[in-house]
Design a protein around this motif. Structure first.
Motif, PDB file in Angstrom:
ATOM      1  N   ASP A 287       0.833  -1.208   0.000  1.00 47.78           N
ATOM      2  CA  ASP A 287       0.000   0.000   0.000  1.00 47.78           C
ATOM      3  C   ASP A 287       0.867   1.257   0.000  1.00 47.78           C
ATOM      4  O   ASP A 287       0.573   2.229  -0.712  1.00 47.78           O
ATOM      5  CB  ASP A 287      -0.914   0.006   1.227  1.00 47.78           C
ATOM      6  CG  ASP A 287      -2.038  -1.016   1.121  1.00 47.78           C
ATOM      7  OD1 ASP A 287      -2.294  -1.502   0.007  1.00 47.78           O
ATOM      8  OD2 ASP A 287      -2.649  -1.342   2.164  1.00 47.78           O
ATOM      9  N   SER A 288       1.924   1.233   0.804  1.00 46.04           N
ATOM     10  CA  SER A 288       2.816   2.384   0.882  1.00 46.04           C
ATOM     11  C   SER A 288       3.514   2.622  -0.453  1.00 46.04           C
ATOM     12  O   SER A 288       3.625   3.765  -0.922  1.00 46.04           O
ATOM     13  CB  SER A 288       3.852   2.164   1.992  1.00 46.04           C
ATOM     14  OG  SER A 288       4.808   3.216   2.013  1.00 46.04           O
ATOM     15  N   TYR A 289       3.967   1.527  -1.076  1.00 42.12           N
ATOM     16  CA  TYR A 289       4.651   1.671  -2.363  1.00 42.12           C
ATOM     17  C   TYR A 289       3.688   2.198  -3.426  1.00 42.12           C
ATOM     18  O   TYR A 289       4.052   3.065  -4.223  1.00 42.12           O
ATOM     19  CB  TYR A 289       5.241   0.330  -2.794  1.00 42.12           C
ATOM     20  CG  TYR A 289       6.034   0.407  -4.080  1.00 42.12           C
ATOM     21  CD1 TYR A 289       7.104   1.289  -4.215  1.00 42.12           C
ATOM     22  CD2 TYR A 289       5.717  -0.385  -5.178  1.00 42.12           C
ATOM     23  CE1 TYR A 289       7.830   1.375  -5.391  1.00 42.12           C
ATOM     24  CE2 TYR A 289       6.435  -0.319  -6.355  1.00 42.12           C
ATOM     25  CZ  TYR A 289       7.486   0.572  -6.457  1.00 42.12           C
ATOM     26  OH  TYR A 289       8.205   0.646  -7.626  1.00 42.12           O
ATOM     27  N   ALA A 290       2.453   1.687  -3.430  1.00 42.65           N
ATOM     28  CA  ALA A 290       1.462   2.156  -4.403  1.00 42.65           C
ATOM     29  C   ALA A 290       1.237   3.660  -4.249  1.00 42.65           C
ATOM     30  O   ALA A 290       1.149   4.397  -5.239  1.00 42.65           O
ATOM     31  CB  ALA A 290       0.153   1.398  -4.227  1.00 42.65           C
ATOM     32  N   SER A 291       1.164   4.129  -2.999  1.00 41.80           N
ATOM     33  CA  SER A 291       0.983   5.560  -2.749  1.00 41.80           C
ATOM     34  C   SER A 291       2.203   6.366  -3.187  1.00 41.80           C
ATOM     35  O   SER A 291       2.079   7.421  -3.821  1.00 41.80           O
ATOM     36  CB  SER A 291       0.724   5.781  -1.255  1.00 41.80           C
ATOM     37  OG  SER A 291       0.629   7.151  -0.954  1.00 41.80           O
ATOM     38  N   ASN A 292       3.399   5.844  -2.877  1.00 40.07           N
ATOM     39  CA  ASN A 292       4.632   6.532  -3.258  1.00 40.07           C
ATOM     40  C   ASN A 292       4.820   6.591  -4.768  1.00 40.07           C
ATOM     41  O   ASN A 292       5.343   7.571  -5.306  1.00 40.07           O
ATOM     42  CB  ASN A 292       5.835   5.843  -2.614  1.00 40.07           C
ATOM     43  CG  ASN A 292       5.917   6.101  -1.123  1.00 40.07           C
ATOM     44  OD1 ASN A 292       5.447   7.134  -0.643  1.00 40.07           O
ATOM     45  ND2 ASN A 292       6.500   5.172  -0.379  1.00 40.07           N
ATOM     46  N   VAL A 293       4.399   5.518  -5.460  1.00 45.55           N
ATOM     47  CA  VAL A 293       4.479   5.511  -6.920  1.00 45.55           C
ATOM     48  C   VAL A 293       3.655   6.655  -7.491  1.00 45.55           C
ATOM     49  O   VAL A 293       4.093   7.384  -8.386  1.00 45.55           O
ATOM     50  CB  VAL A 293       4.002   4.150  -7.488  1.00 45.55           C
ATOM     51  CG1 VAL A 293       3.713   4.256  -8.991  1.00 45.55           C
ATOM     52  CG2 VAL A 293       5.039   3.073  -7.243  1.00 45.55           C
TER      53      VAL A 293
END
Length: 324
Positions: free
Chosen positions: A165-171
């Motif tokens: 979830d964090s990576y998806a947001s950072n992307v």
């Protein structure tokens, strides 16, 4: 129907076979491609069903005849020379594929790719789309693979779910490719840590030159994924140099971009599981190829590349997508 059409009757995205050969000679005999191995008391010939094959990796002690290469090219099979165990893939010291030459591949995909590629913002948007697809593929594969779950690897583990979830947001918030690469490296470390803990590899450290089983299997599995990615791009007629994430200075960088769509979901966890089981290199390879087929990894690569070529983010594009 002529021989060339016969050999390409099976779409590349539906083909099942990847071959890695050592200490053998590949040749054409009686209209078929065979490889010869030397047993203790006799020579053995084995058939390669080239119409259902995507990639052949030639390892140590191999040779191939001109006639065999002609047949492989007519069937659209990619051939790569590599070191022992499938790595490194090389011609001299560079990553290299011997791609079959055909001027009758589709043109709409490379034309669509080049329409967005020269615009930095649009190229970044496609890189982001690839990363979001990569996240969803991890969730999908880890969420339904019962064998992985039996090894305590779950998509809904709180730590993994939070990391994805964090990576998806950072992307979504990334402003340049360098941001994506940094965040990708962080996610991959988290996935390594999780898979290593689940499979009792407490002291694991990623090292491409290390000789332990987990690192060796990661290298080997990644090169199999590169083979699928190279096949996808060749069939769609998109040159490997037009990368969206790994940098415009690396000739084969788009191969890495496309392979990344499936590496974390399939290669990463199974490298650790197979290392825990102390599998042989051949057993690991069979497991990875089985999982590529089970989770339709090649289909997924084709689907994502075609979608970005014909309908990239922020670009009005065609809504059709025909067969390979």
């Amino acid at each position: 129907m002529d021989q060339l059409t016969d050999l390409k009757a099976i779409l590349h995205s539906k083909r099942a076979n990847i071959y890695y050969l050592e200490k053998s000679r590949v040749m054409q005999k009686d209209g078929r491609v065979l490889y010869l191995t030397e047993a203790k008391d006799e020579n053995l010939y084995w058939n390669i069903p080239i119409a259902n094959t995507t990639v052949i990796l030639l390892g140590t002690g191999t040779s191939i005849t001109q006639a065999a290469m002609r047949m492989l090219a007519s069937a659209g099979v990619l051939v790569g020379f590599c070191g022992g165990g499938g790595t490194p893939l090389f011609s001299g010291c560079e990553i290299e594929w011997l791609t079959p030459q055909s001027e009758y591949r589709p043109t709409e995909y490379v034309q669509g790719w080049l329409k967005f590629w020269f615009d930095d913002a649009q190229r970044l948007a496609v890189a982001k789309a690839f990363q979001q697809a990569r996240i969803e593929f991890i969730r999908k594969v880890w969420g339904k693979d019962r064998e992985l779950q039996a090894e305590n690897i779950f998509a809904d583990d709180s730590g993994i779910a939070a990391a994805l979830d964090s990576y998806a947001s950072n992307v979504g918030n990334a402003e340049k490719t360098g941001d994506l690469l940094q965040r990708e490296a962080l996610l991959t470390k988290q996935l390594y840590r999780y898979a290593a803990k689940a499979t009792q590899h407490a002291d694991f450290s990623r090292d491409h030159d290390a000789t332990d089983l987990a690192n060796g299997f990661l290298n080997h599995g990644n090169y199999l994924a590169y083979g699928l990615a190279a096949t996808t791009l060749w069939v769609l007629g998109i040159p490997h140099g037009f990368a969206v994430m790994h940098g415009k200075t690396r000739r084969g960088a788009l191969v890495f971009d496309v392979a990344d769509l499936v590496k974390d979901a399939i290669v990463l966890p199974w490298a650790f599981v197979c290392a825990k089981e102390k599998m042989s290199e051949q057993e690991f390879r069979q497991q990875i190829l089985q999982k590529f087929t089970e989770h339709k990894a090649l289909d997924f690569m084709f689907e994502q590349v075609k979608q970005q070529a014909l309908n990239p983010p922020s670009v009005g594009a065609h809504s059709f997508a025909q067969g390979d």
